[in-house]
Each structure stands twice: as C-alpha cells, then as structure tokens.
Design a protein around this motif. Structure first.
Motif, PDB file in Angstrom:
ATOM      1  N   UNK A   1       1.385  -5.244   3.055  1.00 36.37           N
ATOM      2  CA  UNK A   1       0.787  -3.931   3.279  1.00 36.37           C
ATOM      3  C   UNK A   1       1.098  -3.424   4.683  1.00 36.37           C
ATOM      4  N   UNK A   2       0.980  -4.299   5.680  1.00 33.94           N
ATOM      5  CA  UNK A   2       1.250  -3.911   7.067  1.00 33.94           C
ATOM      6  C   UNK A   2       2.712  -3.538   7.272  1.00 33.94           C
ATOM      7  N   UNK A   3       3.601  -4.188   6.506  1.00 37.24           N
ATOM      8  CA  UNK A   3       5.034  -3.905   6.640  1.00 37.24           C
ATOM      9  C   UNK A   3       5.475  -2.723   5.782  1.00 37.24           C
ATOM     10  N   UNK A   4       4.562  -2.196   4.940  1.00 32.52           N
ATOM     11  CA  UNK A   4       4.917  -1.085   4.073  1.00 32.52           C
ATOM     12  C   UNK A   4       5.799  -1.481   2.906  1.00 32.52           C
ATOM     13  N   UNK A   5       5.659  -2.718   2.430  1.00 27.36           N
ATOM     14  CA  UNK A   5       6.462  -3.214   1.318  1.00 27.36           C
ATOM     15  C   UNK A   5       5.571  -3.294   0.085  1.00 27.36           C
ATOM     16  N   UNK A   6       5.978  -2.645  -0.988  1.00 28.60           N
ATOM     17  CA  UNK A   6       5.185  -2.628  -2.218  1.00 28.60           C
ATOM     18  C   UNK A   6       5.509  -3.835  -3.091  1.00 28.60           C
ATOM     19  N   UNK A   7       4.472  -4.353  -3.773  1.00 28.45           N
ATOM     20  CA  UNK A   7       4.701  -5.455  -4.704  1.00 28.45           C
ATOM     21  C   UNK A   7       4.998  -4.949  -6.109  1.00 28.45           C
ATOM     22  N   UNK A   8       4.954  -3.650  -6.309  1.00 29.10           N
ATOM     23  CA  UNK A   8       5.238  -3.100  -7.634  1.00 29.10           C
ATOM     24  C   UNK A   8       6.730  -3.178  -7.941  1.00 29.10           C
TER      25      UNK A   8
END
Length: 417
Positions: A293-300
C-alpha cells in the motif's frame, strides 16, 4: 483419533547429558546417537560412528545391527573407516519406512511435504487459494486433501508417515493443538485436531506450532551447516510478521507458547489500528499489505500477492522513489521493533525470512542502521542476514520435527517382522 504430541526442538547432544534412568533408556539414547551420527556424516562406517560418539566399536556394531534389523539403516559399499585398517561397509539412513509430514497454513496458501529420515523431500503439494476469509472448516478440508495426496505419493515410494506437524500463522497454546488466535486468518479458539478428525484424516500423532517457530527450527537444523547458528532471532515476514527465537540451540516458546509475536510490537504507539486490537504495530508498517500500500502497488490482477511483490521488487531495481521509500520505512520499523528483543536477549544473529527476504537489498540497510543506533552496547549489534531456508522454512521445520522425533526414539517406529 488424532492426538497431540510434542517433539520439535529436542537436541540429541542435550539428551546425552541427562543421566538415563534405566538400561532401556540408555539403549534408546545410544540408538539415537548412532542415527544422528549417520544423519550428520553419512554414509559412514561403524568405526567412524564409534569415533564420533565415544562408544567402543563393539558397542556400536551391536547398536548398528539392531538398527539394520529394524529398518532404519542400510549398508552400502566400503566407506571411510575413521582409522587404520580396511574400511568397513558404509552405513546410510534408509530411504524407506518412517517419514515426517509437515504442513503450513498460510494466509494465501497451503503447503504439505513428506521428508524421509535422511532429510530428503519425497513428496510435496501446494494449494495457493487464499485462506483469510475461507473459515477453518474449508481451509482444513483442503489441507486434508493435500495431506491425502502427499501421503499417497509417499506411500508409493515406500514411506509411511510417523506423524504430522502443522505450522499456523497465529498463537498456539503450549502443548496443545489449539490455535488461540490467528488474526490474519480470522480464527479464534480453533482446535486443529478436531477439524482434521472431522475431515477424515487417518490417525497420526499431531503437533501444531506457530509458523515462525517452525521456520526458526528449520534454520537451526537445516541452515548454514558450515557455521551452525545456535543463538538467533528468525523473522518470518509475510502478511503477518512473527519471530522464532533460538537461544543456545533451544526454541524459546514462552510460558503459554506465545513468544515471538514481533508483528504486534508497537513501533508508533498512536499509529494505525491493527487486526490484533492494538495500534501502531509493526505489521502496519512492514507487513506485506502495508508495504504494498505504501509503495502504491496493487494486489489485484493475475498472480495476487506474489506478483505484486515481484512488481515492487522490479520498481525498486529501477529506482522508483515510492518503492524505495516504502521499503526503507519497512526496514526502519523492523529495526525499531527488533531493538527491544536484541537488547533483552543478546542474540548473535537476526535472520530475515519470508517474503521480505526477497526484498532484503532495500530492507536490510535501514534495519541494520536502526540496530546500530539503538543497541544498548555500542558496536554490539548482531549480524543481520537473509535466512538460508527460504519460503519453505515452516513446512520443512514441521516435517523435520517429526523426523527428529523418530531419530530421538526410533524403536516405536521400527518395521514389524
């Protein structure tokens, strides 16, 4: 029925220091010492075993013959004698007979493996279905299916399970099979033995242990064999963050079995609320969800968490500022949380395992800096390194705990004649 049995963590060296209560107990321990000598140095001759464990060659020969008849050892060709004269037949642990079955219940995966007495993985199965919202009945039915697949494959290879050990991401009541709380699974007061019995698993001795503890035991037993570590904190960093603590070669479990809950050590007392009910816990800064979340990476999208972590790694390699800031923040939070444990316990090493191990080049510098700044004795910060056992540490530690139970007391597992 499935019943709890405690084994992982017992060391044969320690066993040898405790005076035996009877001739039978002495015989059991000497049989165990022979098996460990073969496990550590095999293939090896009778003479070499005698030199290693300090018994006469005649005594060792008697013990070896008993272990050969019981099906624990096999004779190979001529091997090292450990002295002058003609080399004797080399001995090795059998690849048949008893095996350890280890399982890990992760937040987004299940893993089961079967390990023979020589430490070789002979069967393995993985289910990468997320478990966080599935509920214990569903998860343990799928685990039972994997166990059936692995034990069937092991049986086809001439192996029979001597026991089952299960690693879980939560608090396990000491000397029980009860998961008191697993926040990232949403489990409270769940008895693994009862669930597996309902799922139709054949009777097996069962151990349930925190996954970080089994990861630490895997590091103790399977890690760097050149310079074995006996005093360390093993950090298991996945969705949650746990720590297995090993001091003088023994796992520290705590009075209730709850030692090592590193992820719920507060690093910011008034920080975000955590699933455990606290605020500002380490998991809110260095757990996978917080990091992504902090890195702006989505798990979707395709691949879920594993693919998301790989995207984060790629961004870090390419110098992405957001990714680098998030990884540095995670490293700093880990360092702050570990400082208390380091100052309290004085371990030689801190070992990073789990998913964060793959991000170590960007996490470890900040972690090490915090330990250097905050360790009470200047210049006494512990070694910080990446775990040698990898992501399979919990399932391997679980399986090897069963194997060691056999090596510690072999005759109950002997082949019937």
């Amino acid at each position: 029925m499935i019943h709890p049995i405690r084994h992982g963590g017992t060391d044969v060296t320690y066993m040898a220091l405790v005076p035996p209560n009877s001739q039978q107990e002495m015989r059991q321990r000497n049989l165990s010492r022979v098996l460990y000598a073969v496990a550590d140095a095999g293939p090896v001759s009778r003479a070499s075993i005698a030199a290693r464990i300090g018994l006469t060659r005649a005594s060792v020969s008697t013990l070896v013959e008993e272990l050969l008849r019981a099906g624990f050892l096999v004779e190979l060709g001529p091997g090292r004698s450990g002295g002058v004269g003609r080399p004797g037949n080399a001995l090795a642990l059998t690849g048949l007979g008893p095996c350890g079955v280890g399982a890990e219940i992760g937040v987004d995966h299940l893993t089961v493996c079967a390990v023979d007495l020589g430490g070789r993985v002979r069967a393995r199965a993985v289910d990468e279905t997320p478990n966080g919202e599935a509920g214990p009945d569903s998860v343990l039915r799928r685990l039972s299916s994997l166990l059936d697949r692995v034990t069937t494959e092991a049986g086809a290879a001439g192996l029979r399970p001597a026991g089952l050990a299960v690693a879980v991401p939560g608090l396990v009541a000491r000397s029980s099979t009860k998961v008191v709380r697993a926040p990232n699974l949403g489990w409270v007061d769940q008895d693994i033995a009862a669930h597996l019995a309902t799922a139709g698993l054949p009777p097996l001795p069962l151990t349930v242990e925190n996954e970080a503890n089994f990861g630490a035991l895997a590091e103790l037993w399977l890690g760097d064999q050149g310079t074995p570590r006996r005093d360390f904190i093993h950090v298991s960093a996945e969705v949650g963050i746990g720590a297995g603590i090993v001091l003088d070669g023994e796992l520290l479990r705590g009075t209730r079995g709850f030692a090592g809950e590193l992820g719920h050590v507060p690093v910011q007392p008034y920080g975000p609320r955590c699933a455990c009910g606290g605020s500002g816990c380490l998991e809110q800064y260095a757990g996978e969800a917080a990091l992504l979340r902090a890195a702006g990476v989505s798990v979707r999208g395709t691949g879920g968490r594993s693919a998301a972590l790989e995207r984060l790694r790629t961004r870090a390699e390419n110098g992405d500022d957001g990714a680098l800031r998030a990884l540095k923040r995670a490293g700093r939070a880990l360092g702050i949380a570990l400082t208390g444990a380091v100052n309290l316990l004085d371990p030689r090493s801190v070992l990073l395992g789990g998913a964060l191990a793959g991000l170590a080049p960007w996490v470890l510098p900040a972690l090490e800096q915090e330990l250097r700044l905050r360790t009470a004795t200047q210049g006494a910060a512990p070694e910080v390194a990446v775990s040698a056992v990898g992501g399979d540490g919990p399932s391997l530690g679980a399986a090897h705990s069963v194997v060691r139970a056999v090596l510690n007391d072999p005759l109950p597992y002997a082949v019937a004649h």
